[in-house]
Enzyme design. Structure first.
Site, short mmCIF file in Angstrom:
data_model
loop_
_atom_site.label_atom_id
_atom_site.label_comp_id
_atom_site.label_asym_id
_atom_site.label_seq_id
_atom_site.Cartn_x
_atom_site.Cartn_y
_atom_site.Cartn_z
N TYR A 133 -1.58 -1.00 10.64
CA TYR A 133 -1.67 -1.40 9.34
C TYR A 133 -0.51 -1.25 8.69
CZ TYR A 133 -3.90 -1.31 4.62
OH TYR A 133 -4.01 -1.37 3.28
N SER A 143 0.98 -1.15 -0.04
CA SER A 143 -0.02 -0.01 0.01
C SER A 143 1.02 1.19 0.07
CB SER A 143 -0.92 -0.12 1.40
OG SER A 143 -1.70 1.24 1.50
P1 NDP Z 1 -12.03 -5.37 0.38
O1 NDP Z 1 -12.25 -5.32 1.62
O2 NDP Z 1 -13.21 -5.07 -0.65
O3 NDP Z 1 -11.26 -6.75 -0.10
C1 NDP Z 1 -10.69 -7.42 1.07
C2 NDP Z 1 -10.58 -9.04 0.59
O4 NDP Z 1 -9.88 -9.60 1.50
C3 NDP Z 1 -11.82 -9.58 0.60
O5 NDP Z 1 -11.93 -10.47 -0.55
C4 NDP Z 1 -12.05 -10.25 1.85
O6 NDP Z 1 -12.61 -11.62 1.60
C5 NDP Z 1 -10.40 -10.83 1.78
N1 NDP Z 1 -10.10 -11.44 3.36
C6 NDP Z 1 -10.13 -10.73 4.32
N2 NDP Z 1 -9.72 -11.31 5.33
C7 NDP Z 1 -9.58 -12.83 4.97
C8 NDP Z 1 -9.26 -13.94 5.40
N3 NDP Z 1 -8.92 -13.95 6.60
N4 NDP Z 1 -9.05 -14.96 4.43
C9 NDP Z 1 -9.31 -14.81 3.15
N5 NDP Z 1 -9.59 -13.65 2.71
C10 NDP Z 1 -9.64 -12.49 3.40
O7 NDP Z 1 -10.83 -4.48 0.34
P2 NDP Z 1 -9.55 -4.39 -0.92
O8 NDP Z 1 -10.00 -4.79 -2.19
O9 NDP Z 1 -9.37 -2.67 -1.05
O10 NDP Z 1 -8.36 -4.94 -0.37
C11 NDP Z 1 -7.43 -5.76 -1.13
C12 NDP Z 1 -5.96 -5.54 -0.59
O11 NDP Z 1 -5.62 -4.35 -1.34
C13 NDP Z 1 -5.77 -5.53 0.69
O12 NDP Z 1 -4.44 -6.20 0.86
C14 NDP Z 1 -5.49 -4.16 1.16
O13 NDP Z 1 -4.83 -3.74 2.20
C15 NDP Z 1 -5.01 -3.59 -0.16
N6 NDP Z 1 -5.08 -1.95 -0.44
C16 NDP Z 1 -6.26 -1.57 -0.71
C17 NDP Z 1 -6.23 -0.23 -0.85
C18 NDP Z 1 -7.71 0.58 -1.07
O14 NDP Z 1 -7.53 1.80 -0.99
N7 NDP Z 1 -8.73 -0.08 -1.30
C19 NDP Z 1 -5.01 0.72 -0.78
C20 NDP Z 1 -3.79 -0.09 -0.78
C21 NDP Z 1 -3.89 -1.50 -0.41
P3 NDP Z 1 -13.87 -12.39 2.54
O15 NDP Z 1 -14.16 -11.40 3.53
O16 NDP Z 1 -14.68 -13.02 1.73
O17 NDP Z 1 -12.87 -13.55 3.32
#
Ligand code: NDP
Length: 245
Positions: A155, A142
């Site tokens: 984070y 990030s």
């Molecule tokens: P979302 O919350 O939309 O997606 C997060 C995803 O992670 C979901 O599919 C969720 O699936 C999954 N997840 C969470 N916990 C678990 C777990 N224990 N096991 C398996 N899957 C898990 O957020 P984003 O799409 O934004 O996030 C994706 C990545 O991008 C993250 O690593 C985030 O830190 C990173 N990121 C995002 C930014 C943003 O502004 N959006 C900026 C910088 C980085 P489920 O709940 O079904 O398990």
């Protein structure tokens, strides 16, 4: 194998946000995608949408804090599609809060998902990629893995760790296996919906207003994959044009 067409790509956190957008774009470009996350109804919907559009996709319900389930996810890709070319370590969460709020459960959750989940992904995929003499890790850090803000200490700590682990991995296995770190700024997704500290949640609204579409990250990931195999795109930092930090 160069390009995207025909590659087997595993995406953790494939049930929403960046993971969903990435899976759909890569499938559209001919990749066979294996999605892992906990919410089966989302995974089912996304896989059937990809198939309706003529793509190839499957899923395994996966909690990345469980190393056996991560192993099962990667094994599932190899069983169904014959190999693993790319692992997108994308699952993550961002319950921001000030340290003095002592949200210790959330600290632990972030360490477990954002750091240990990535390590379990490496443990599952690396031996198989080494056996194939090729492969690529794409790890989601990030902008918060480059700068620290008030309320982002834990984070940011997890995302600095992702950066460090990726760089170490690159130096150790980089001769045959590519490692890419993707560091986005504010992107539209469900990420901020899990912030339980009210003042912090209110403070993220400006970032949410400027957030760019998740497709922007999917395109960055596609770029890193489609480069010829002698080109390792080590890091892409992308943020909304209007985002200062
Ligand atoms: P979302 O919350 O939309 O997606 C997060 C995803 O992670 C979901 O599919 C969720 O699936 C999954 N997840 C969470 N916990 C678990 C777990 N224990 N096991 C398996 N899957 C898990 O957020 P984003 O799409 O934004 O996030 C994706 C990545 O991008 C993250 O690593 C985030 O830190 C990173 N990121 C995002 C930014 C943003 O502004 N959006 C900026 C910088 C980085 P489920 O709940 O079904 O398990």
């Amino acid at each position: 194998m160069d390009g995207i067409d025909g590659k087997v790509v595993v995406v953790t956190g494939g049930s929403s946000g960046l993971g969903e957008a990435t899976a759909k774009l890569l499938a559209e470009r001919g990749a066979k995608v294996m999605l892992g996350a906990r919410r089966e109804e989302n995974l089912e919907r996304i896989v059937s949408e990809i198939k309706e559009d003529g793509g190839t996709a499957s899923y395994r319900v996966t909690d990345v804090t469980n190393k056996d389930q991560v192993e099962n996810l990667v094994a599932g890709a190899v069983d169904e599609f014959g190999r693993i070319d790319v692992l997108v370590n994308n699952a993550g969460l961002m319950p921001l809060s000030p340290l003095e709020a002592l949200k210790i459960d959330e600290w632990e959750r972030m360490v477990d998902v954002n750091i240990k989940g990535v390590l379990y992904g490496i443990a599952a995929a690396l031996p198989r990629m080494q056996e194939q003499h090729s492969g690529q890790f794409i790890n989601l850090s990030s902008v918060a893995g480059h700068v620290v803000f008030p309320n982002s200490a834990v984070y940011s700590g997890t995302k600095y760790a992702v950066w460090a682990i990726s760089e170490g991995l690159r130096q150790e296995v980089g001769e045959e296996i590519r490692t890419t770190t993707i560091s986005p700024g504010a992107v539209q997704s469900e990420l901020t919906t899990h912030i339980t500290h009210e003042e912090t949640a209110e403070g993220t609204s400006a970032l949410e207003d400027m957030a760019i579409d998740a497709d922007a990250v999917a395109r960055a990931i596609a770029y890193a994959i489609e480069q010829p195999k002698d080109v390792d795109t080590n890091e892409i930092v992308l943020r909304p044009t209007a985002q200062p930090l």
